[in-house]
Structures are given as structure tokens and as C-alpha cells.
Design a protein around this motif. Structure first.
Motif, PDB file in Angstrom:
ATOM      1  N   GLU A  31      -0.830  -3.484   8.707  1.00  0.00           N
ATOM      2  CA  GLU A  31      -0.007  -4.584   8.215  1.00  0.00           C
ATOM      3  C   GLU A  31       1.378  -4.597   8.886  1.00  0.00           C
ATOM      4  O   GLU A  31       2.073  -3.588   8.861  1.00  0.00           O
ATOM      5  CB  GLU A  31       0.138  -4.360   6.714  1.00  0.00           C
ATOM      6  N   HIS A  33       5.190  -4.773   9.333  1.00  0.00           N
ATOM      7  CA  HIS A  33       6.282  -4.565   8.370  1.00  0.00           C
ATOM      8  C   HIS A  33       7.650  -4.543   9.056  1.00  0.00           C
ATOM      9  O   HIS A  33       8.589  -3.928   8.556  1.00  0.00           O
ATOM     10  CB  HIS A  33       6.045  -3.318   7.522  1.00  0.00           C
ATOM     11  N   THR A 131      10.670   2.696   4.918  1.00  0.00           N
ATOM     12  CA  THR A 131       9.454   2.114   4.366  1.00  0.00           C
ATOM     13  C   THR A 131       8.711   3.212   3.610  1.00  0.00           C
ATOM     14  O   THR A 131       8.330   4.229   4.193  1.00  0.00           O
ATOM     15  CB  THR A 131       8.566   1.522   5.475  1.00  0.00           C
ATOM     16  N   TYR A 161       4.851  -5.307   0.427  1.00  0.00           N
ATOM     17  CA  TYR A 161       3.710  -5.819   1.185  1.00  0.00           C
ATOM     18  C   TYR A 161       2.425  -5.624   0.375  1.00  0.00           C
ATOM     19  O   TYR A 161       2.357  -4.727  -0.473  1.00  0.00           O
ATOM     20  CB  TYR A 161       3.634  -5.090   2.529  1.00  0.00           C
ATOM     21  N   LYS A 167       9.586  -1.699   1.927  1.00  0.00           N
ATOM     22  CA  LYS A 167      10.612  -1.476   2.952  1.00  0.00           C
ATOM     23  C   LYS A 167      11.975  -1.853   2.393  1.00  0.00           C
ATOM     24  O   LYS A 167      12.155  -2.970   1.895  1.00  0.00           O
ATOM     25  CB  LYS A 167      10.307  -2.303   4.202  1.00  0.00           C
TER      26      LYS A 167
END
Length: 173
Positions: A31, A33, A131, A161, A167
Motif C-alpha cells: 500500500e 503511504h 509510520t 490506511y 503515518k
């Protein structure tokens, strides 16, 4: 000179297992980020020897053609790194920053636990992007160590997310 940290940790604050393994972190192709956008703004990286040796084990060199300074006081074999992009440096963080600034670098990315801690203690980090990965690993290499004083932070933003990554960006005051 702007100095930034962009790093992943377990929720309990570890950047690697005691052995240095990063198996709990999401792997490339996962994913997005913000790393790609962040690294595009960076002129050079400053990493510690342990981080360098870990990165050499990755399937591909993760820094492209960015300049990379590896901090070490001992001899260092750079033959496995991309030619012309990696150099060994040693000295105090302020001297490292001054040297890289004299070469026209404007934005440094500092990575690796000990290196991040040294640059924080020296008061040189301007921005922290952390993160958190949704896992507790119980023990490992901590992101932060002992500090000689409090380091005030100003919250800039937090993003979460679908995978559970969170994050958070801070400006160091």
C-alpha cells in the motif's frame, strides 16, 4: 539544510527485531503511504553501517541514484553498492550536515536507529515521519534512545490506511 526522518516502526516502537530483521514491515509493492513522494524531495541519505548492511540484502537497491553517505569509523566495503552513489563518512552529525550542504545538498534523509538518535541529540532533525505498523513485536531495536533533553514536536498530520498503517508527521520545534 533540511534534515528528515521517514521510518516505519512496530506499534511498540521498534524499527527492527533484535537480530536486525525487518520481516514485520510491509514489503515493497504494498500500500502506498507517501514514501515515493518523500524520497523524490531528498537530495541525499545519511545511514548507519548496520542499515547499509541490511539494505544490501534487499532484492534491489532502494535508493536509486540518490547520494548515500554511510556513517562508519571502520573500513567499509562499498563494492556491492551502486558505483558512484555511496560513500563512507565519519564524524559528528553537524560536520556531516555541513559537508553535504557544501556540496549543494538541500534535503537529507537520515535513516537507521543509531544515526537517527545521534542527529536528534545534535538538534539537527527538522521533520519526523513515523509510520506505525499494526504489530507488537515485544523487543527489538528502538527508534528512540536516551535524550539529553526533551525535544518538542509539533504535529503536522496523521493519515491512516486500510491496511492499518498509521503515518504521523511532526516538525521538530
Amino acid at each position: 539544510m533540511k534534515v528528515s526522518v521517514f521510518i516505519g516502526t512496530s506499534v511498540d516502537g521498534f524499527i527492527a527485531r533484535p537480530s536486525g530483521e525487518l520481516d514485520f514491515l510491509p514489503t515493497g509493492g504494498g500500500e502506498p503511504h507517501g514514501y515515493d513522494e518523500f524520497i523524490a524531495t531528498v537530495d541525499a541519505l545519511v545511514i548507519g553501517r548496520n542499515t547499509f548492511e541490511t539494505v544490501l540484502q534487499f532484492p534491489a537497491w532502494p535508493y536509486g541514484e540518490k547520494r548515500v553517505a554511510v556513517l562508519s569509523t571502520r573500513p567499509l566495503d562499498l563494492s556491492a553498492a551502486p558505483a558512484g552513489t555511496v560513500e563512507k563518512m565519519s564524524g559528528e552529525p553537524a560536520g556531516i550536515v555541513a559537508e553535504l550542504a557544501s556540496r549543494g545538498m538541500n534535503h537529507l534523509y537520515v535513516d537507521g536507529g543509531i544515526t537517527i538518535q545521534q542527529f536528534l541529540r545534535a538538534g539537527l532533525v527538522d521533520r519526523l515521519v513515523i509510520t506505525r505498523v499494526p504489530v507488537l513485536i515485544g523487543q527489538g531495536i528502538p527508534l528512540f534512545g536516551a535524550l539529553p533533553r526533551d525535544i518538542p514536536l509539533r504535529h503536522i498530520a496523521t493519515h491512516h490506511y486500510p491496511s492499518g498503517l498509521v503515518k504521523t508527521e511532526y516538525e521538530v520545534s
